[in-house]
Design a protein around this motif. Sequence first.
Motif, short mmCIF file in Angstrom:
data_model
loop_
_atom_site.label_atom_id
_atom_site.label_comp_id
_atom_site.label_asym_id
_atom_site.label_seq_id
_atom_site.Cartn_x
_atom_site.Cartn_y
_atom_site.Cartn_z
N GLU A 291 0.85 -1.19 0.00
CA GLU A 291 0.00 0.00 0.00
C GLU A 291 0.89 1.25 0.00
OE1 GLU A 291 -2.33 2.34 3.46
OE2 GLU A 291 -2.69 0.19 3.36
N ASP A 292 0.90 2.01 -1.08
CA ASP A 292 1.66 3.25 -1.19
C ASP A 292 3.14 3.04 -0.81
OD1 ASP A 292 2.18 5.88 -1.74
OD2 ASP A 292 1.28 6.66 0.11
N GLN A 293 3.78 2.14 -1.54
CA GLN A 293 5.16 1.79 -1.22
C GLN A 293 6.14 2.95 -1.43
OE1 GLN A 293 6.02 -1.85 -3.31
NE2 GLN A 293 5.22 -3.07 -1.62
N GLU A 294 5.86 3.81 -2.40
CA GLU A 294 6.74 4.96 -2.63
C GLU A 294 6.80 5.86 -1.40
OE1 GLU A 294 6.14 7.17 -6.23
OE2 GLU A 294 5.77 5.34 -7.36
N ASN A 295 5.66 6.13 -0.81
CA ASN A 295 5.62 6.95 0.40
C ASN A 295 6.31 6.24 1.56
OD1 ASN A 295 4.95 9.19 1.97
ND2 ASN A 295 3.02 8.27 2.62
N ILE B 267 8.78 4.14 1.34
CA ILE B 267 10.23 4.21 1.10
C ILE B 267 10.75 5.59 1.51
CG2 ILE B 267 12.01 4.18 -0.70
CD1 ILE B 267 10.82 1.42 0.03
N LYS B 268 10.00 6.64 1.19
CA LYS B 268 10.40 8.00 1.59
C LYS B 268 10.49 8.11 3.11
CE LYS B 268 8.44 10.41 -2.38
NZ LYS B 268 7.39 11.31 -2.85
N ILE B 269 9.49 7.56 3.79
CA ILE B 269 9.48 7.60 5.26
C ILE B 269 10.68 6.84 5.82
CG2 ILE B 269 8.25 6.82 7.32
CD1 ILE B 269 5.61 7.32 5.76
N LEU B 270 10.94 5.65 5.29
CA LEU B 270 12.05 4.84 5.79
C LEU B 270 13.40 5.52 5.52
CD1 LEU B 270 10.85 1.25 4.83
CD2 LEU B 270 11.05 2.24 7.13
N LYS B 271 13.54 6.16 4.37
CA LYS B 271 14.80 6.87 4.07
C LYS B 271 14.98 8.05 5.03
CE LYS B 271 15.36 5.63 -0.77
NZ LYS B 271 15.36 6.11 -2.17
N LYS B 272 13.88 8.74 5.34
CA LYS B 272 13.96 9.84 6.30
C LYS B 272 14.33 9.33 7.69
CE LYS B 272 10.58 11.68 8.52
NZ LYS B 272 9.43 12.16 9.12
N LEU B 273 13.70 8.23 8.09
CA LEU B 273 13.98 7.64 9.41
C LEU B 273 15.41 7.10 9.50
CD1 LEU B 273 10.64 5.76 10.12
CD2 LEU B 273 11.45 7.88 11.18
N ALA B 274 15.94 6.64 8.38
CA ALA B 274 17.31 6.11 8.37
C ALA B 274 18.33 7.19 8.69
CB ALA B 274 17.62 5.47 7.02
N LYS B 275 17.96 8.45 8.48
CA LYS B 275 18.87 9.56 8.75
C LYS B 275 18.74 10.11 10.16
CE LYS B 275 18.83 10.89 3.92
NZ LYS B 275 18.36 11.87 2.93
N GLU B 276 17.81 9.57 10.93
CA GLU B 276 17.60 10.05 12.30
C GLU B 276 18.77 9.69 13.21
OE1 GLU B 276 15.24 11.89 13.80
OE2 GLU B 276 14.13 12.16 11.95
N ASN B 277 18.90 10.40 14.31
CA ASN B 277 19.97 10.15 15.28
C ASN B 277 19.64 9.01 16.24
OD1 ASN B 277 21.79 12.03 14.34
ND2 ASN B 277 20.91 13.68 15.56
N ASN B 278 18.50 8.43 16.11
CA ASN B 278 18.11 7.30 16.95
C ASN B 278 18.65 6.03 16.30
OD1 ASN B 278 16.58 5.09 17.99
ND2 ASN B 278 15.10 6.56 18.80
N ASP B 279 19.67 5.41 16.91
CA ASP B 279 20.32 4.24 16.32
C ASP B 279 19.36 3.10 16.05
OD1 ASP B 279 22.84 5.32 16.16
OD2 ASP B 279 23.54 4.47 18.06
N THR B 280 18.43 2.86 16.94
CA THR B 280 17.51 1.74 16.78
C THR B 280 16.60 1.95 15.57
OG1 THR B 280 17.52 1.41 19.17
CG2 THR B 280 15.74 0.36 17.94
N ILE B 281 15.95 3.10 15.51
CA ILE B 281 15.04 3.39 14.39
C ILE B 281 15.80 3.44 13.09
CG2 ILE B 281 13.51 5.16 13.41
CD1 ILE B 281 12.23 3.58 15.68
#
Length: 190
Positions: free
Chosen positions: A72-76, A78-92
């Motif tokens: 369901e809305d995989q493009e969105n 992927i955008k969310i996951l790429k944004k979260l991958a740049k967060e300072n929270n190591d776990t997330i």
Amino acid sequence: MVNEFENEIRNEVFSDKLNNFFKKYKKVVILVSILIISIPVCLQSYLFFQNQKKQTLLSEYLKAEVMIDTNEDQENAIKILKKLAKENNDTISALSLGKLINYYLEKGDRKAVLEFIRSDKLNSNKEIFKEIKIIKEVILNFETLNEDEILNLLKVNNDNIFKIIKNKLLIDFYIKNKQFNKADQIKKQL
């Protein structure tokens, strides 16, 4: 009678000293009192907002994971996951990168997977992330690596928690290349 008189004088002297002290250090006493009250309140507020931020990040990750898993809305997602991958929270960040790697592996996009594995976020100071990164890279490139490359990547230390996994990868590599003697040597080390 004399005892009572002395007690009354001591009480008055003490009261005068206390009043003089308070008059002299009134601002300091008030400031210290305010600090004693406000520091715990500020600390609790800070911890509360940090916890809220973590909950928000986790909620976003779970939302993106469900979106990918249900197609369901995989493009969105992927955008969310790429944004979260740049967060300072190591776990997330690690969870997001892992989900992105799995997504691109399922889609057969090895180039994107290698990009994520080699990304700066996986170059964490934590030794476990470095080891996982190396193992993922070896598994992804298993068919194209030569002996020198795999030995260089899988430097096996005796005190390493990934020693067994690395040795099993080496055994599989040698069996794949029909170097059974080398595979047997490594099996004996286990």
